[in-house]
Design an enzyme around this catalytic site. Structure first.
Site, mmCIF file in Angstrom:
data_model
loop_
_atom_site.group_PDB
_atom_site.id
_atom_site.type_symbol
_atom_site.label_atom_id
_atom_site.label_comp_id
_atom_site.label_asym_id
_atom_site.label_seq_id
_atom_site.Cartn_x
_atom_site.Cartn_y
_atom_site.Cartn_z
ATOM 1 N N LYS A 123 -25.585 -58.480 18.909
ATOM 2 C CA LYS A 123 -25.572 -58.915 17.511
ATOM 3 C C LYS A 123 -26.850 -59.644 17.076
ATOM 4 O O LYS A 123 -27.828 -58.997 16.767
ATOM 5 C CB LYS A 123 -24.311 -59.737 17.240
ATOM 6 C CG LYS A 123 -23.045 -58.873 17.481
ATOM 7 C CD LYS A 123 -21.807 -59.475 16.908
ATOM 8 C CE LYS A 123 -20.547 -58.753 17.323
ATOM 9 N NZ LYS A 123 -20.103 -57.705 16.444
ATOM 10 N N ASP A 147 -19.214 -63.883 27.834
ATOM 11 C CA ASP A 147 -19.566 -62.845 26.864
ATOM 12 C C ASP A 147 -19.936 -63.545 25.556
ATOM 13 O O ASP A 147 -19.074 -64.004 24.806
ATOM 14 C CB ASP A 147 -18.375 -61.896 26.667
ATOM 15 C CG ASP A 147 -18.694 -60.798 25.655
ATOM 16 O OD1 ASP A 147 -19.767 -60.869 25.013
ATOM 17 O OD2 ASP A 147 -17.877 -59.882 25.488
ATOM 18 N N TYR A 171 -12.268 -59.397 23.448
ATOM 19 C CA TYR A 171 -12.785 -58.030 23.362
ATOM 20 C C TYR A 171 -14.183 -58.009 23.967
ATOM 21 O O TYR A 171 -15.024 -58.855 23.633
ATOM 22 C CB TYR A 171 -12.845 -57.598 21.890
ATOM 23 C CG TYR A 171 -13.440 -56.236 21.648
ATOM 24 C CD1 TYR A 171 -12.751 -55.087 22.022
ATOM 25 C CD2 TYR A 171 -14.681 -56.088 21.031
ATOM 26 C CE1 TYR A 171 -13.282 -53.821 21.792
ATOM 27 C CE2 TYR A 171 -15.220 -54.834 20.792
ATOM 28 C CZ TYR A 171 -14.513 -53.704 21.175
ATOM 29 O OH TYR A 171 -15.050 -52.462 20.935
HETATM 30 N N1 HOZ Z 1 -14.405 -55.196 16.278
HETATM 31 C C1 HOZ Z 1 -15.806 -55.122 15.981
HETATM 32 C C2 HOZ Z 1 -16.320 -56.484 15.612
HETATM 33 N N2 HOZ Z 1 -15.727 -57.541 16.322
HETATM 34 C C3 HOZ Z 1 -16.031 -54.115 14.886
HETATM 35 C C4 HOZ Z 1 -17.435 -53.874 14.538
HETATM 36 C C5 HOZ Z 1 -17.654 -52.822 13.444
HETATM 37 O O1 HOZ Z 1 -16.712 -52.142 13.022
HETATM 38 O O2 HOZ Z 1 -18.770 -52.685 13.008
#
Ligand code: HOZ
Length: 429
Positions: free
Chosen positions: A265, A237, A144
């Site tokens: 992050k 990434d 992702y």
């Molecule tokens: N898929 C995101 C984390 N890998 C979601 C983040 C979120 O909902 O804050």
């Protein structure tokens, strides 16, 4: 456990916010039950609006490596707020943070700060395409890279959970330039290179959005070779793994230098901050030096940069931190594995620095197909039971977990004990 306020809050939120949440996986769609509405966080713990306390292994999906409300990070943010929330003009802080990142990540000679991981990867791809002069990109099934159009293809967690591998609304004309290869499978990458005019390969070298699945060393070496052979830009990434798997992210594990890296992050210390960087040859194509456009009103926001800078400085100052974090994550995963084994439950576990992952399956998990083949129904039951017992785990089988510096062995052992109780309840309850 009493959760009446969360239930009411969720119902009220659904009246005005789509699905009641501002990011899909938070709705608990794949695990069932009511998402907890959070009142506050402190150290290793989250407190919901009903006053329940949870040992938090999500840590805001990774950023909070020092736990909730770290005093120094809070202090740095407050001091920055005193000077002003946003200027839309350069500050010295941004240069300081850029220098810190550049000093740690090979291949990164210039940086641009942005506000989200999605922006970082989207902008990195634009730049890679401009540099290579080729439109096609390769991404990996289950990786992702945010929700920009050309990257929302076979995109792991949120998409897997909601069963839409590529989202409606993404024109075929955009996604046709995105070739999807299999993680840890070099032949599939070769096939993509042979079938398209590939200018860029983007990968989470330590994948954290299909559960935690690290790339094999020889796979990353092979990617570097193929990119060199075909004149394609290799993007790591590291939005999730950067400053999380180690101080130098994935580079410590692979010793391969990418052409570009994306961050997010941890570099924001809990505030909205991300970055992309790369070698000077590529980065000089970016506006205002070059003609590849990218901009943002809140890019390099002084409050976010102050929080991030304090976070990075604290990480650099504590030489034993990552070892301690890794030993906590290992203790947790070994404990889960033992509890599962005692009850004849098949469980695969994995740790990379302060990141951990587990799949209910007897088979080794090397790619998204393997992850999808794990028992997600059992995962959902496990998640519910753990939550009931005060353990807050990511509400999807395809997300990574995180430990933070405030977690003690006693807390980890408590979570292991709750793991045993949860499995017991699922099997015999
Ligand atoms: N898929 C995101 C984390 N890998 C979601 C983040 C979120 O909902 O804050």
């Amino acid at each position: 456990m009493e959760i009446l306020h969360s239930v009411n809050d969720f119902n009220e939120a659904k009246q005005v916010i789509v699905g009641g949440v501002n990011s899909p996986v938070r709705a608990f769609g794949s695990v069932g039950g009511t998402p907890r509405f959070i009142a506050r966080g402190e150290g290793s713990y989250l407190y919901d609006v009903d006053g329940n306390k949870y040992l938090d292994f999500v840590q805001s999906w990774g950023p909070l490596i020092f736990g909730h409300g770290d005093l120094e990070i809070k202090q740095a943010s407050i001091e920055a707020i005193h000077n002003g929330m946003s200027f839309g003009a350069p500050t010295e802080l941004e240069t300081t943070l850029a220098k810190e990142i550049i000093s740690l990540y090979d291949g990164v000679e210039k940086i641009r700060l942005v506000s989200s991981g999605t922006e970082a990867t989207m902008s990195a791809i634009r730049l890679a395409r401009a540099y290579s002069g080729k439109d096609d990109i390769i991404k990996f099934d289950g990786c992702y890279h945010g929700h920009s159009d050309s990257l929302l293809v076979s995109a792991g967690s949120g998409c897997a959970t909601f069963g839409s591998p590529s989202s409606p609304g993404v024109p075929m004309d955009f996604s046709k330039h995105t070739l999807v290869a299999r993680y840890n499978d070099l032949d599939s990458v070769r096939a993509c290179f042979e079938s398209g005019d590939v200018g860029c390969v983007i990968i989470e070298p330590i994948a954290g959005n299909m559960g935690l699945i690290p790339a094999r060393k020889e796979f990353i070496f092979g990617l570097r070779e193929l990119c060199d052979q075909y004149g394609a830009v290799l993007i790591f990434d590291e939005v999730m793994s950067g400053f999380r798997a180690s101080l130098r992210g994935a580079q410590v594990f692979y010793e391969v230098i990418p052409d570009m890296v994306t961050f997010g992050k941890v570099i924001g210390g809990g505030m909205p901050l991300a970055a992309f960087g790369g070698n000077d040859e590529i980065m000089k194509l970016l506006s205002p030096v070059g003609s590849v456009y990218q901009a943002g009103t809140l890019s390099g926001n002084p409050v976010a940069v102050s929080a991030g800078l304090m976070s990075v400085c604290k990480l650099k100052a504590d030489s034993g931190l990552y070892e301690r974090l890794e030993s906590k994550a290992k203790r947790l995963m070994q404990g889960f594995a033992q509890e599962a084994q005692k009850r004849g439950v098949a469980l695969q576990t994995c740790v990379r620095g302060s990141m951990f992952g587990y799949f209910f399956t007897a088979n080794e998990v090397c790619n998204f197909d393997d992850a999808r083949a794990s028992d997600t129904t059992l995962f959902a039951k496990f998640h519910q039971q753990m939550l009931e017992r005060g353990i807050y785990l990511a509400p999807s089988a395809f997300e990574a977990g995180f430990v933070c510096s405030t977690m003690t062995d006693e807390e980890i052992d408590w979570a292991i004990c709750k793991c045993g109780e949860s499995l017991e309840e699922i099997i015999y309850g």
